[in-house]
Enzyme design. Structure first.
Site, short mmCIF file in Angstrom:
data_model
loop_
_atom_site.label_atom_id
_atom_site.label_comp_id
_atom_site.label_asym_id
_atom_site.label_seq_id
_atom_site.Cartn_x
_atom_site.Cartn_y
_atom_site.Cartn_z
N HIS A 277 0.74 -1.15 0.26
CA HIS A 277 -0.02 0.03 0.03
C HIS A 277 1.00 1.16 -0.04
CE1 HIS A 277 -3.80 2.13 1.13
NE2 HIS A 277 -2.99 3.09 1.42
N GLU A 278 1.94 1.24 0.87
CA GLU A 278 2.70 2.57 1.14
C GLU A 278 3.60 2.67 -0.08
OE1 GLU A 278 1.77 4.77 3.07
OE2 GLU A 278 0.51 3.22 4.30
N HIS A 281 1.72 4.66 -2.87
CA HIS A 281 1.97 6.16 -2.71
C HIS A 281 3.25 6.39 -3.03
CE1 HIS A 281 -1.78 6.95 -0.40
NE2 HIS A 281 -1.61 6.22 0.56
N GLU A 307 -4.53 8.06 -2.80
CA GLU A 307 -5.14 6.75 -2.40
C GLU A 307 -5.48 5.62 -3.47
OE1 GLU A 307 -4.77 6.68 0.95
OE2 GLU A 307 -5.70 4.65 1.25
#
Lengths: 514, 514
Positions: A277-278, A281, A307
């Site tokens: 997830h990170e 980003h 997001e």
């Protein structure tokens, strides 16, 4: 040379010099931001305990200085002058627009009231922490009331946008998005997700998930996470992975985009999916065009678009069957022996389990949007409708029962679970659900350009996927606004159907629904 | 109440408010320093490569801001006013004095010349690096000439102190110390060290040192270093240990005093003694009285006193027989098997070997002071005597031959080895030797209060040693000047005999001299 030419050349020289001043001022603010980011990152990753109080003061001091610069008369004049000029490049035009938006947001609030607001949020956050611990909304209520009132007053200073108080707040996080749009897409989505959740609960084919909770040593989780980061194309010469209690991505500077993760030795998913997830980003930040370096548009287009990138990687890559087809053997080489008995298929079903839960940050891909919709409806009601702060706990609980079929037993696992409101962030939550929607729309459009998406993942070749996202999203930074990016990348506006279809297909397979 | 009382109360109120302003201004500078320190620490310990250029810019931006604050009219006026007041506390009085010293140093240089100096040192440092690599002093000579000339001009702006240009420079690093004193103590010391070095070289009892260079895994070195730091009383809740190319200690803030070390897998001494050395610096910072928090005197008394603390721990603790009597078994549990054959006595002789060498930072405890004396004599000659920059290489080589009996083959291992002059730091070197002298004097005085010093070390009880140093040195921060600290702690001024005696006794035993 005519007189006109001379005037024109002077004018252009003047613009160039203003642009230069603007760049320099903004570059200085960027330097302050770098220092503040690093001070924060360090505090979260390993700064010694006894230095933390002074560290907070230092962050406060530099933040005040930065705020003073960002609301200075000099900066305001420069922005106003540049706004009047024709012939700016698109990047500069949008930079001035962004700077202006930020400037108006800050400079229109009387300094004394802004200071009071900062003090209020700081107090509210500690009271919220205590109230959550004590499971007692009444403690927090007066602070939340003050925060709503202050925010309402601030909207008065800013001037209303898109016809309502809540639309004004929404616009700060997701420029151009309104409640009218959200009501429509969230409505469409809810009508399809709520029954799906019920079908899933009724299904006799529940995945076996017991093995997920076997002890998985931290070091092995870290080693595997690093392998995955590499595979996703995260650039370790421009970043690093560290451990924190709450995972985050932080762009310290353009060549230094860090990710953090959390290791739970009883559930490897926290670290693995958190890291992916990170990384989503981080890939966004690492791939912004270097032409935008040091400009106000050198960052993500919106919270929701940011997001969408993290969720794209977490869900469409990280929870994808083909991705694990490539990585499962490697995973097993790091995993404890107990995993060796688990077939890939069983593993895939387990990591894609869906189950209604009370806590947003623990929610799965399917139910997550419902958590957001509840918060959205409450916020909208608070600012534009008939809701009062005191009614929130009951409203919250009723909506959880209605959408998810479960009811919190106390406010600690209900209305008090998130920090956002205590920090004065209203209108932020919808961005999380927008991220899901955008991601599904991007995935749908990408599939047309990259029909062998799954085949690539099964070979561990993520390159073309990231290149597509870079071309359509990443490189543009904040030069394009969220709905503009979406439109150009997918050929249409916000549309909830793609996410709904994706979820329906996915869960029908796992839970063998008809 | 008489009219006088009223005036007096007003006056006191006025002083309190000025003190408050002074504290606040200085606190703000301290915050900037914290940010700059952390940006620097991070760059040295693990910041990703691609962010380094922007990072340097950010450090530059914040440093300029800090410089502007430290030379602001507001700060200058406040200092000038506070200087006139009676009845300030000692800490405040000395803080104002320190602030004034710093202010005069910076504010008296015309800003344009200061900027030129910064550019010059930055260029000189890169040229020096290249020149060292090329072993070519001629490349660096014009820069060094400009640096000497600029420094001389700056002394003109500051006003000469203690009767000579070089004394003015010395005073910046070691307030109160003059060439008259240094000539005397360095002279005494040299007369005893030079013959000792020759005796040692002639001795037939040379220690076996071969085993020192066995492969020693980094992780094991780190684990042992952490154990030693704990034993020395380094507070890990107010610090941390990291890896760097050049070890250093950095006080990020009062509760965050970090040390770094370097791991050489072919020579464990680099890490172990490096860590102990930096721990000495860190213990000083960690033990400054919290009453001085945020004041200009919240730091070491001088470069030399700071070095005395690191050298005290490195030499008088870390190379001490009793210390190893306690730690050798633990050391062996981390060391590779090859060490198991080495008796404690053999080990002690090896880590205390003395051998003339060309490179200062690799020098042992005995010859180190000679390296410093050579630099001191050259600097003094450059500013107060007949030396010219162009003569330095030959002078350097001759002095190495005279004092150490060895001669550099080229300038890379001679006059070009240190960065200090390229950075415009003249008068800094003597502090290193003063550190040795102070440390030996402190040790001598401590022995009277703690006669069982060795017994304590042999039990791993360093507490009383650190407490003594805290009482006499650490707690005072910069409230007391170096010679004042020395006098109060030892009952006398600078005296080279204690170091000479210590070295003579120590090496007579190791090399069995008569």
């Amino acid at each position: 040379m005519t007189a006109y030419d001379t005037i024109d050349r002077k004018r252009r020289r003047n613009i160039v010099s203003m642009e230069q001043q603007f760049r320099e001022l903004h570059q200085k603010m960027t330097s302050y931001n770098e220092a503040i980011s690093l001070l924060y990152w360090d505090m979260r990753t390993g700064a010694p305990k006894k230095g933390q109080d002074l560290r907070s003061e230092t962050i406060g001091t530099l933040s005040s200085e930065l705020f003073a610069m960002s609301t200075s008369e000099e900066y305001g004049k420069l922005i106003a002058e540049l706004k009047k000029q024709d012939g700016l490049s698109i990047a500069m035009q949008r930079s001035v627009e962004e700077a202006d938006r930020e400037y108006q947001l800050n400079a229109k609030i009387p300094p004394e009231e802004y200071r009071e607001f900062v003090v209020l949020t700081s107090k509210a956050e500690s009271v919220w922490e205590e109230a959550k611990e004590q499971e007692d909304f009444a403690m927090f209520q007066p602070y939340l009331e003050q925060l709503v009132e202050t925010t309402r007053r601030f909207v008065g200073y800013w001037g209303m946008k898109n016809g309502s108080v809540y639309n004004t707040l929404l616009d700060q996080y997701e420029p151009g998005v309104t409640t009218e749009q959200l009501d429509e897409v969230f409505g469409q989505l809810r009508e399809r997700i709520v029954p799906l959740v019920k079908q899933i609960q009724a299904s006799e084919n529940q995945p076996n998930t017991e093995f997920l909770y076997g002890h998985f040593p931290k070091q092995a989780q870290q080693d595997f996470s690093l392998e995955v980061l590499n595979q996703l194309g995260y650039d370790f010469e421009a970043g690093r992975l560290d451990e924190t209690v709450h995972p985050f991505m932080i762009a310290v500077n353009r060549g230094d985009v860090r990710v953090t993760t959390k290791y739970d030795e009883q559930d490897f998913r926290t670290a693995v999916f958190g890291t992916i997830h990170e990384a989503g980003h981080a890939l966004y930040e690492q791939n912004i065009s270097s032409d935008l370096s040091g400009l106000p548009v050198d960052g993500g287009s919106s919270m929701g678009i940011h997001e969408s990138q993290s969720l794209f990687f977490e869900n469409f890559v990280g929870r994808n069957e083909s991705f694990w087809r490539h990585n499962y053997e490697k995973f097993l080489s790091y995993a404890p022996d107990s995993f060796k008995e688990v077939a890939l298929n069983e593993f895939l079903e387990a990591i894609n389990e869906s189950k209604p839960s009370l806590i947003r940050i623990e929610a799965d891909e399917l139910t997550y949007a419902l958590h957001i919709m509840i918060r959205y409806e409450l916020e909208k009601g608070l600012f534009d409708g008939d809701y009062e702060v005191k009614d929130l706990p009951a409203l919250w609980n009723d909506k959880y029962e209605e959408y998810l079929g479960i009811r919190p037993e106390h406010d600690g696992e209900g209305v008090l679970q998130d920090v956002h409101w205590a920090g004065g962030s209203f209108g932020y939550f919808p961005s999380y659900a927008l991220g899901l929607l955008y991601a599904a729309q991007f995935k749908n459009a990408m599939q047309k350009d990259i029909p062998n998406f799954d085949e690539l993942l099964s070979k561990g070749e993520i390159g073309p996927v990231t290149e597509w996202l870079t071309e359509k999203v990443h490189q543009h930074g904040a030069v394009k606004k969220p709905l503009e990016l979406l439109e150009e990348a997918t050929g249409e506006g916000l549309n909830g159907n793609y996410l709904a279809e994706y979820l329906e297909t996915k869960y029908a397979k796992i839970y063998q629904l008809d």
